[in-house]
Design a protein around this motif. Structure first.
Motif, mmCIF file in Angstrom:
data_model
loop_
_atom_site.group_PDB
_atom_site.id
_atom_site.type_symbol
_atom_site.label_atom_id
_atom_site.label_comp_id
_atom_site.label_asym_id
_atom_site.label_seq_id
_atom_site.Cartn_x
_atom_site.Cartn_y
_atom_site.Cartn_z
ATOM 1 N N VAL A 286 0.844 -1.201 0.000
ATOM 2 C CA VAL A 286 0.000 0.000 0.000
ATOM 3 C C VAL A 286 0.872 1.242 0.000
ATOM 4 C CG1 VAL A 286 -1.690 1.328 1.333
ATOM 5 C CG2 VAL A 286 -1.955 -1.156 1.101
ATOM 6 N N ARG A 287 1.911 1.224 0.821
ATOM 7 C CA ARG A 287 2.798 2.391 0.925
ATOM 8 C C ARG A 287 3.631 2.593 -0.345
ATOM 9 N NH1 ARG A 287 1.256 0.799 5.636
ATOM 10 N NH2 ARG A 287 1.322 2.202 7.447
ATOM 11 N N LEU A 288 3.813 1.536 -1.108
ATOM 12 C CA LEU A 288 4.538 1.661 -2.374
ATOM 13 C C LEU A 288 3.642 2.154 -3.508
ATOM 14 C CD1 LEU A 288 6.801 -1.529 -2.287
ATOM 15 C CD2 LEU A 288 7.592 0.836 -2.425
ATOM 16 N N GLY A 289 2.363 2.337 -3.223
ATOM 17 C CA GLY A 289 1.470 2.929 -4.216
ATOM 18 C C GLY A 289 0.464 1.996 -4.835
ATOM 19 N N ALA A 290 0.456 0.717 -4.458
ATOM 20 C CA ALA A 290 -0.547 -0.198 -5.002
ATOM 21 C C ALA A 290 -1.944 0.222 -4.552
ATOM 22 C CB ALA A 290 -0.253 -1.630 -4.561
ATOM 23 N N THR A 291 -2.885 0.173 -5.458
ATOM 24 C CA THR A 291 -4.254 0.593 -5.137
ATOM 25 C C THR A 291 -5.184 -0.578 -4.866
ATOM 26 O OG1 THR A 291 -4.724 0.684 -7.510
ATOM 27 C CG2 THR A 291 -4.053 2.744 -6.426
ATOM 28 N N ASN A 292 -4.745 -1.785 -5.200
ATOM 29 C CA ASN A 292 -5.551 -2.974 -4.945
ATOM 30 C C ASN A 292 -4.637 -4.043 -4.373
ATOM 31 O OD1 ASN A 292 -7.498 -4.981 -4.865
ATOM 32 N ND2 ASN A 292 -7.360 -5.443 -7.052
ATOM 33 N N VAL A 293 -4.619 -4.152 -3.045
ATOM 34 C CA VAL A 293 -3.770 -5.134 -2.364
ATOM 35 C C VAL A 293 -4.660 -6.202 -1.748
ATOM 36 C CG1 VAL A 293 -2.043 -5.518 -0.583
ATOM 37 C CG2 VAL A 293 -2.025 -3.391 -1.885
ATOM 38 N N PHE A 307 -1.632 -11.357 14.107
ATOM 39 C CA PHE A 307 -2.276 -10.677 15.227
ATOM 40 C C PHE A 307 -3.517 -9.924 14.746
ATOM 41 C CE2 PHE A 307 2.244 -10.483 16.927
ATOM 42 C CZ PHE A 307 2.055 -11.544 17.807
ATOM 43 N N LYS A 308 -4.563 -9.975 15.547
ATOM 44 C CA LYS A 308 -5.835 -9.354 15.158
ATOM 45 C C LYS A 308 -5.686 -7.860 14.928
ATOM 46 C CE LYS A 308 -7.858 -13.321 15.561
ATOM 47 N NZ LYS A 308 -8.100 -14.106 14.323
ATOM 48 N N HIS A 309 -4.869 -7.189 15.758
ATOM 49 C CA HIS A 309 -4.738 -5.747 15.589
ATOM 50 C C HIS A 309 -4.008 -5.410 14.293
ATOM 51 C CE1 HIS A 309 -0.769 -6.649 17.443
ATOM 52 N NE2 HIS A 309 -0.349 -5.575 16.787
ATOM 53 N N GLU A 310 -3.119 -6.322 13.836
ATOM 54 C CA GLU A 310 -2.429 -6.095 12.573
ATOM 55 C C GLU A 310 -3.407 -6.225 11.403
ATOM 56 O OE1 GLU A 310 0.576 -5.097 12.165
ATOM 57 O OE2 GLU A 310 1.896 -5.871 13.737
ATOM 58 N N VAL A 311 -4.273 -7.229 11.459
ATOM 59 C CA VAL A 311 -5.273 -7.418 10.411
ATOM 60 C C VAL A 311 -6.212 -6.216 10.353
ATOM 61 C CG1 VAL A 311 -7.183 -8.876 9.637
ATOM 62 C CG2 VAL A 311 -5.137 -9.931 10.613
ATOM 63 N N LYS A 312 -6.626 -5.751 11.516
ATOM 64 C CA LYS A 312 -7.518 -4.586 11.582
ATOM 65 C C LYS A 312 -6.850 -3.358 10.967
ATOM 66 C CE LYS A 312 -10.078 -1.770 14.940
ATOM 67 N NZ LYS A 312 -10.377 -1.599 16.397
ATOM 68 N N ALA A 313 -5.570 -3.158 11.286
ATOM 69 C CA ALA A 313 -4.850 -2.001 10.751
ATOM 70 C C ALA A 313 -4.705 -2.106 9.234
ATOM 71 C CB ALA A 313 -3.484 -1.886 11.410
ATOM 72 N N ALA A 314 -4.418 -3.310 8.735
ATOM 73 C CA ALA A 314 -4.283 -3.496 7.292
ATOM 74 C C ALA A 314 -5.598 -3.218 6.580
ATOM 75 C CB ALA A 314 -3.807 -4.920 6.992
ATOM 76 N N ARG A 315 -6.679 -3.709 7.153
ATOM 77 C CA ARG A 315 -7.994 -3.479 6.540
ATOM 78 C C ARG A 315 -8.316 -1.981 6.509
ATOM 79 N NH1 ARG A 315 -10.820 -7.224 9.263
ATOM 80 N NH2 ARG A 315 -11.042 -8.751 7.592
ATOM 81 N N LYS A 316 -7.947 -1.273 7.570
ATOM 82 C CA LYS A 316 -8.184 0.167 7.636
ATOM 83 C C LYS A 316 -7.410 0.905 6.554
ATOM 84 C CE LYS A 316 -8.189 3.996 10.971
ATOM 85 N NZ LYS A 316 -7.864 4.385 12.380
ATOM 86 N N GLU A 317 -6.251 0.349 6.175
ATOM 87 C CA GLU A 317 -5.421 0.969 5.141
ATOM 88 C C GLU A 317 -5.836 0.568 3.732
ATOM 89 O OE1 GLU A 317 -1.417 1.337 7.953
ATOM 90 O OE2 GLU A 317 -1.389 0.050 6.185
#
Length: 446
Positions: A286-293, A307-317
């Protein structure tokens, strides 16, 4: 380094997700701590820390304007306390155990407070430790990852002559090469290693044990050995088309970013795997610019080891998850262009105790991609470990409560005994192994 131009401002490639606290912020945050625990019951945050960092005590020192003392308490328990302040899954450990959470309030930001104190000390180049009276015995540590570094530091404090052998040109293991940059770039690991060197520990880089230095020679040089060799390279998917351009191994992908060799990944990226490394590379994409990860995982979200908090953070991004999905083959001419996948269902439990994923015939489908990143685990170092003549189980080293192997003079810790854990777990293993080595050598010398 500057942010990549086409990234959202809030997702700069090298911007840390947990930036440092200012002095005033640290005071305000430290004042929230209830200083739980007592003689009969330790504070939950302390009990949850594998390295046994005395959390309430160091937070009190910060609140009282004594960050140097706070840092001493931290580094005394965890020589990599500055690095762990950045990379520890505090949501699962100390902060997850904070009593404020049980009251429906936000946990004390223990990780950021730990970073504040350790940063102050490292910037001042404070040195908290001295060697005890030198002992005659020498200990060889194989691997300069977190387990090896922690073991070396604890042994040096006890007066042992310690030599660390590392095949790479730099210390740190996966902290250096495979921790996502948004968690930790490289600092403060070099300063922490300097603290260890000031204890008298010697480092020998570019030495591959078993090739450049024989096991027999190691045993002649040292009264005891500690194996902190971690795991090997990424596991292959063993699928058709795996060697097409545009298909990355997860560790190589992260290392390329940390070396400044930014991969050209295009707009659509598929990540295969369900662990924390899979989440790391997805968020880096995502940080490298991909729009569909997309993260493809063959089991359900509840079965995911990340970890659940990591999955939640990724989904938020903006990361998307395809559950019960497995790749069958990679398609492309010279470069990957698509993945043929199949839907899965959960069957009877496998050796791990989790329901085994089973393919559902007739549910094949294609996903168009520009880049694929495989994050399906790492190889075990069986070939190396077998040379030491120690007992293994499934390619991992078997140890007792002292982290002693089947060979009395050889100890081990970190990923090579648990198949992959956190940095702080590896530190805890190194500390406890050092205690075991000290007991063993004391008996031998008696």
């Amino acid at each position: 380094m500057a942010a990549v131009a086409n990234l959202p401002r809030t997702l700069s490639l090298y911007e840390e997700i947990h930036p440092p606290l200012s002095e005033s912020q640290a005071f305000v945050e430290s004042d929230r701590c209830l200083e739980c625990g007592g003689p009969s019951a330790p504070a939950p945050c302390f009990a949850a820390c594998p390295a046994q960092v005395p959390v309430p005590h160091f937070i009190r020192a910060i609140r009282e304007g004594r960050p140097d003392e706070a840092a001493r308490l931290i580094f005394e328990a965890n020589i990599l306390g500055g690095s762990c302040a950045r990379v520890c899954p505090v949501e699962e450990l100390c902060e997850g155990a904070c009593v404020l959470v049980k009251e429906g309030r936000r946990a004390v930001q223990i990780g950021r407070l730990q970073r504040f104190a350790t940063d102050v000390a490292l910037q001042k180049q404070l040195h908290f430790f001295t060697r005890t009276q030198a002992k005659l015995q020498s200990v060889g540590v194989i691997g300069a990852g977190p387990a090896g570094l922690a073991c070396a530091a604890e042994l040096a404090k006890r007066g042992y002559d310690v030599v660390v052998y590392e095949s790479r040109p730099d210390p740190g293991g996966l902290i250096t090469s495979a921790i996502a940059p948004y968690k930790q770039w490289r600092e403060p690991l070099p300063q922490e290693v300097q603290m260890i060197e000031r204890l008298g520990v010697k480092f020998r880089y570019g030495i591959t044990v078993g090739r450049d230095l024989s096991i027999d020679e190691l045993k002649r040089r040292h009264a005891a050995l500690f194996l902190g060799v971690g795991l090997g390279k990424d596991l292959p998917a063993r699928l058709e088309g795996e060697n097409l351009a545009g298909i990355w191994n997860s560790l190589e992908f992260i290392e390329a970013i940390k070396n400044g060799d930014l991969p050209k990944i295009g707009s659509t990226v598929a990540v295969i795997g369900g662990g924390n490394t899979a989440i790391d590379v997805a968020r880096e994409a995502v940080r490298l610019g991909a729009t569909n990860v997309m993260v493809l995982y063959r089991r359900t979200e509840d079965q995911m080891p990340a970890f659940k908090h990591e999955v939640k953070a990724a989904r938020k991004e903006g990361v998307h998850f395809y559950w019960l999905t497995a790749p069958l083959r990679f398609i492309g001419e010279g470069r990957v262009r698509a993945i043929e996948c199949i839907h899965m269902k959960l069957g009877a439990p496998d050796k791990s105790g989790r329901p085994a994923p089973e393919p559902i015939p007739g549910t094949e489908f294609l996903l168009e991609v520009d880049t694929v990143i495989k994050a399906i685990g790492q190889e075990r170092r069986s070939a190396l470990l077998e040379q030491f003549g120690i007992e293994l189980s499934g390619g991992l080293v078997k140890v007792n409560e002292d982290f002693q192997t089947s060979c009395a003079s050889i100890f081990a810790g970190g990923d090579c005994i648990n198949g992959g854990g956190t940095v702080v777990e590896a530190v805890a293993h190194g500390k406890r192994a050092a205690e075991g080595i000290d007991r063993y050598l004391s008996r031998v010398a008696a």
